[in-house]
Motif scaffolding. Structure first.
Motif, PDB file in Angstrom:
ATOM      1  N   HIS A  54      -2.118 -12.680   1.245  1.00  0.00           N
ATOM      2  CA  HIS A  54      -2.268 -11.264   0.917  1.00  0.00           C
ATOM      3  C   HIS A  54      -3.408 -11.054  -0.079  1.00  0.00           C
ATOM      4  O   HIS A  54      -4.198 -10.125   0.073  1.00  0.00           O
ATOM      5  CB  HIS A  54      -0.969 -10.705   0.349  1.00  0.00           C
ATOM      6  CG  HIS A  54      -1.128  -9.332  -0.226  1.00  0.00           C
ATOM      7  ND1 HIS A  54      -1.368  -8.228   0.563  1.00  0.00           N
ATOM      8  CD2 HIS A  54      -1.128  -8.893  -1.508  1.00  0.00           C
ATOM      9  CE1 HIS A  54      -1.495  -7.159  -0.223  1.00  0.00           C
ATOM     10  NE2 HIS A  54      -1.353  -7.546  -1.476  1.00  0.00           N
ATOM     11  N   GLN A  59      -5.959  -5.907   2.839  1.00  0.00           N
ATOM     12  CA  GLN A  59      -5.948  -4.844   3.847  1.00  0.00           C
ATOM     13  C   GLN A  59      -5.242  -5.262   5.128  1.00  0.00           C
ATOM     14  O   GLN A  59      -4.913  -4.421   5.951  1.00  0.00           O
ATOM     15  CB  GLN A  59      -7.384  -4.400   4.160  1.00  0.00           C
ATOM     16  CG  GLN A  59      -8.136  -3.887   2.952  1.00  0.00           C
ATOM     17  CD  GLN A  59      -7.400  -2.771   2.221  1.00  0.00           C
ATOM     18  OE1 GLN A  59      -6.834  -1.878   2.852  1.00  0.00           O
ATOM     19  NE2 GLN A  59      -7.373  -2.836   0.904  1.00  0.00           N
ATOM     20  N   SER A  62       0.783  -4.543   7.517  1.00  0.00           N
ATOM     21  CA  SER A  62       1.267  -3.186   7.756  1.00  0.00           C
ATOM     22  C   SER A  62       2.067  -2.705   6.559  1.00  0.00           C
ATOM     23  O   SER A  62       2.717  -3.495   5.877  1.00  0.00           O
ATOM     24  CB  SER A  62       2.182  -3.164   8.980  1.00  0.00           C
ATOM     25  OG  SER A  62       1.521  -3.646  10.117  1.00  0.00           O
ATOM     26  N   THR A  63       2.053  -1.404   6.352  1.00  0.00           N
ATOM     27  CA  THR A  63       2.900  -0.817   5.331  1.00  0.00           C
ATOM     28  C   THR A  63       4.329  -0.772   5.869  1.00  0.00           C
ATOM     29  O   THR A  63       4.561  -0.890   7.082  1.00  0.00           O
ATOM     30  CB  THR A  63       2.460   0.615   4.983  1.00  0.00           C
ATOM     31  OG1 THR A  63       2.674   1.453   6.132  1.00  0.00           O
ATOM     32  CG2 THR A  63       1.011   0.676   4.548  1.00  0.00           C
ATOM     33  N   TRP A  64       5.291  -0.576   4.985  1.00  0.00           N
ATOM     34  CA  TRP A  64       6.676  -0.460   5.407  1.00  0.00           C
ATOM     35  C   TRP A  64       6.849   0.731   6.344  1.00  0.00           C
ATOM     36  O   TRP A  64       7.583   0.666   7.326  1.00  0.00           O
ATOM     37  CB  TRP A  64       7.573  -0.358   4.193  1.00  0.00           C
ATOM     38  CG  TRP A  64       9.028  -0.199   4.511  1.00  0.00           C
ATOM     39  CD1 TRP A  64       9.861   0.764   4.045  1.00  0.00           C
ATOM     40  CD2 TRP A  64       9.839  -1.020   5.372  1.00  0.00           C
ATOM     41  NE1 TRP A  64      11.132   0.597   4.564  1.00  0.00           N
ATOM     42  CE2 TRP A  64      11.142  -0.489   5.386  1.00  0.00           C
ATOM     43  CE3 TRP A  64       9.576  -2.145   6.142  1.00  0.00           C
ATOM     44  CZ2 TRP A  64      12.180  -1.051   6.122  1.00  0.00           C
ATOM     45  CZ3 TRP A  64      10.622  -2.690   6.886  1.00  0.00           C
ATOM     46  CH2 TRP A  64      11.888  -2.146   6.870  1.00  0.00           C
ATOM     47  N   GLU A  65       6.155   1.823   6.050  1.00  0.00           N
ATOM     48  CA  GLU A  65       6.240   3.004   6.914  1.00  0.00           C
ATOM     49  C   GLU A  65       5.722   2.692   8.314  1.00  0.00           C
ATOM     50  O   GLU A  65       6.306   3.133   9.313  1.00  0.00           O
ATOM     51  CB  GLU A  65       5.472   4.176   6.300  1.00  0.00           C
ATOM     52  CG  GLU A  65       6.118   4.735   5.049  1.00  0.00           C
ATOM     53  CD  GLU A  65       7.564   5.165   5.266  1.00  0.00           C
ATOM     54  OE1 GLU A  65       7.864   5.812   6.291  1.00  0.00           O
ATOM     55  OE2 GLU A  65       8.408   4.842   4.406  1.00  0.00           O
ATOM     56  N   GLU A  66       4.624   1.945   8.418  1.00  0.00           N
ATOM     57  CA  GLU A  66       4.084   1.573   9.731  1.00  0.00           C
ATOM     58  C   GLU A  66       5.057   0.683  10.500  1.00  0.00           C
ATOM     59  O   GLU A  66       5.229   0.839  11.715  1.00  0.00           O
ATOM     60  CB  GLU A  66       2.744   0.864   9.567  1.00  0.00           C
ATOM     61  CG  GLU A  66       1.635   1.749   9.064  1.00  0.00           C
ATOM     62  CD  GLU A  66       0.403   0.976   8.616  1.00  0.00           C
ATOM     63  OE1 GLU A  66      -0.681   1.583   8.618  1.00  0.00           O
ATOM     64  OE2 GLU A  66       0.514  -0.218   8.256  1.00  0.00           O
ATOM     65  N   LYS A  68       8.381   0.559  10.157  1.00  0.00           N
ATOM     66  CA  LYS A  68       9.514   1.393  10.599  1.00  0.00           C
ATOM     67  C   LYS A  68       9.135   2.234  11.806  1.00  0.00           C
ATOM     68  O   LYS A  68       9.918   2.362  12.755  1.00  0.00           O
ATOM     69  CB  LYS A  68      10.004   2.289   9.466  1.00  0.00           C
ATOM     70  CG  LYS A  68      10.747   1.531   8.377  1.00  0.00           C
ATOM     71  CD  LYS A  68      11.479   2.449   7.423  1.00  0.00           C
ATOM     72  CE  LYS A  68      10.583   3.384   6.712  1.00  0.00           C
ATOM     73  NZ  LYS A  68      11.280   4.168   5.660  1.00  0.00           N
ATOM     74  N   ASP A  74      11.811   5.601  12.525  1.00  0.00           N
ATOM     75  CA  ASP A  74      11.335   6.831  11.864  1.00  0.00           C
ATOM     76  C   ASP A  74      11.846   8.079  12.570  1.00  0.00           C
ATOM     77  O   ASP A  74      11.494   9.187  12.220  1.00  0.00           O
ATOM     78  CB  ASP A  74       9.816   6.854  11.805  1.00  0.00           C
ATOM     79  CG  ASP A  74       9.177   6.875  13.187  1.00  0.00           C
ATOM     80  OD1 ASP A  74       9.818   6.433  14.151  1.00  0.00           O
ATOM     81  OD2 ASP A  74       8.030   7.321  13.299  1.00  0.00           O
TER      82      ASP A  74
END
Length: 75
Positions: A54, A59, A62-66, A68, A74
């Motif tokens: 990392h 960069q 993925s983010t946690w939102e991505e 999910k 979502d």
């Protein structure tokens, strides 16, 4: 149905059961000291390896939102 619960878990949606599991885990962590869950050396090495990757390329990933969204949580 477990006697402590007021609802049959099988009647919950998948997202509701996931939320229940997360809430249960959070409640356990609030009462425990991290020293009660020691990591094996192999786990420490894997965490260090991932942290190093990392730091080399923050960069990537993925983010946690991505995650999910990709898994359909979502909705």
């Amino acid at each position: 149905m477990h006697p402590i619960l007021k609802v049959d878990i099988s009647e919950l949606s998948v997202s509701e059961r996931i939320q229940l599991a997360e809430d249960l885990w959070d409640s356990i962590l609030l009462e425990c000291d991290a020293s009660e869950f020691p990591l094996r050396e192999s786990q420490k090495q894997e965490l260090d390896r991932r942290l190093g990757l990392h730091r080399q390329n923050p960069q990537q990933g993925s983010t946690w939102e991505e995650v999910k969204q990709r898994l359909g949580f979502d909705k």
